[in-house]
Scaffold this motif. Structure first.
Motif, PDB file in Angstrom:
ATOM      1  N   GLN A 158       0.829  -1.209   0.000  1.00 55.64           N
ATOM      2  CA  GLN A 158       0.000   0.000   0.000  1.00 55.64           C
ATOM      3  C   GLN A 158       0.863   1.258   0.000  1.00 55.64           C
ATOM      4  OE1 GLN A 158      -3.431  -0.028  -0.455  1.00 55.64           O
ATOM      5  NE2 GLN A 158      -2.847   2.065  -0.964  1.00 55.64           N
ATOM      6  N   ARG A 159       1.966   1.236   0.728  1.00 59.77           N
ATOM      7  CA  ARG A 159       2.889   2.377   0.748  1.00 59.77           C
ATOM      8  C   ARG A 159       3.439   2.642  -0.656  1.00 59.77           C
ATOM      9  NH1 ARG A 159       7.982   3.766   0.789  1.00 59.77           N
ATOM     10  NH2 ARG A 159       8.795   1.672   0.619  1.00 59.77           N
ATOM     11  N   ASP A 173       0.644   3.987  -2.930  1.00 60.67           N
ATOM     12  CA  ASP A 173       0.387   5.393  -2.604  1.00 60.67           C
ATOM     13  C   ASP A 173       1.460   6.294  -3.198  1.00 60.67           C
ATOM     14  OD1 ASP A 173      -1.875   4.606  -1.196  1.00 60.67           O
ATOM     15  OD2 ASP A 173      -0.933   4.814   0.788  1.00 60.67           O
ATOM     16  N   ALA A 174       2.720   5.856  -3.120  1.00 58.87           N
ATOM     17  CA  ALA A 174       3.820   6.644  -3.685  1.00 58.87           C
ATOM     18  C   ALA A 174       3.691   6.737  -5.206  1.00 58.87           C
ATOM     19  CB  ALA A 174       5.166   6.029  -3.296  1.00 58.87           C
ATOM     20  N   ASP A 196       0.881   6.516  -6.930  1.00 63.06           N
ATOM     21  CA  ASP A 196      -0.267   7.389  -7.196  1.00 63.06           C
ATOM     22  C   ASP A 196       0.123   8.860  -7.045  1.00 63.06           C
ATOM     23  OD1 ASP A 196      -1.969   5.237  -7.700  1.00 63.06           O
ATOM     24  OD2 ASP A 196      -2.764   5.197  -5.641  1.00 63.06           O
ATOM     25  N   GLU A 197       0.822   9.161  -5.964  1.00 62.76           N
ATOM     26  CA  GLU A 197       1.232  10.538  -5.697  1.00 62.76           C
ATOM     27  C   GLU A 197       2.153  11.072  -6.797  1.00 62.76           C
ATOM     28  OE1 GLU A 197       3.933  12.582  -2.332  1.00 62.76           O
ATOM     29  OE2 GLU A 197       2.202  11.444  -1.567  1.00 62.76           O
ATOM     30  N   ALA A 198       3.007  10.188  -7.335  1.00 61.91           N
ATOM     31  CA  ALA A 198       3.952  10.593  -8.383  1.00 61.91           C
ATOM     32  C   ALA A 198       3.340  10.513  -9.784  1.00 61.91           C
ATOM     33  CB  ALA A 198       5.207   9.734  -8.303  1.00 61.91           C
ATOM     34  N   GLY A 199       2.093  10.059  -9.881  1.00 63.51           N
ATOM     35  CA  GLY A 199       1.454   9.939 -11.193  1.00 63.51           C
ATOM     36  C   GLY A 199       1.996   8.800 -12.029  1.00 63.51           C
TER      37      GLY A 199
END
Length: 119
Positions: free
Chosen positions: A83-84, A87-88, A90-93
């Protein structure tokens, strides 16, 4: 199909369905432990054995329980780390496509029942 195979399939079915199923009359849990470890299905077999009423105090069940606890801890850590990473990404596209184990775990009644060697 022999007694060992029928018993193992019964335990696996019980783990997946949650049903208490009747094991073959002459089935012995000790007879399948080598195969259980070889196929990394100790957590499934333990869950099925509990459902089917096998005594948790037997040496075989104690051994399976130790593996079950280790898998539970490992599984929780893997899921948190996955999940970490997601999430990373997703945040970075960053587009990504999870495969195999981390997707299959969600299909099991409990994620720890699905062994996963990598993430």
């Amino acid at each position: 199909m022999n007694t060992m195979q029928r018993g193992m399939i019964t335990l696996l079915r019980s783990a997946v369905t949650g049903e208490k199923l009747a094991l073959p009359e002459d089935f012995q849990l000790a007879d399948i432990l080598t195969e259980v470890n070889r196929h990394s299905i100790a957590t499934l077999v333990y869950e099925g054995a509990v459902n089917c009423g096998i005594d948790k105090k037997t040496p075989e069940m104690q051994k399976l329980f130790q593996t079950y606890v280790k898998m539970l801890v490992t599984s929780e850590g893997q899921l948190r780390e996955i999940q970490r990473i997601f999430d990373a990404f997703d945040e970075a596209g960053i587009d990504y496509m999870p495969l195999k184990g981390c997707k299959l775990k969600a299909l099991y009644p409990k994620p720890e029942l699905r062994a996963m060697g990598d993430a």
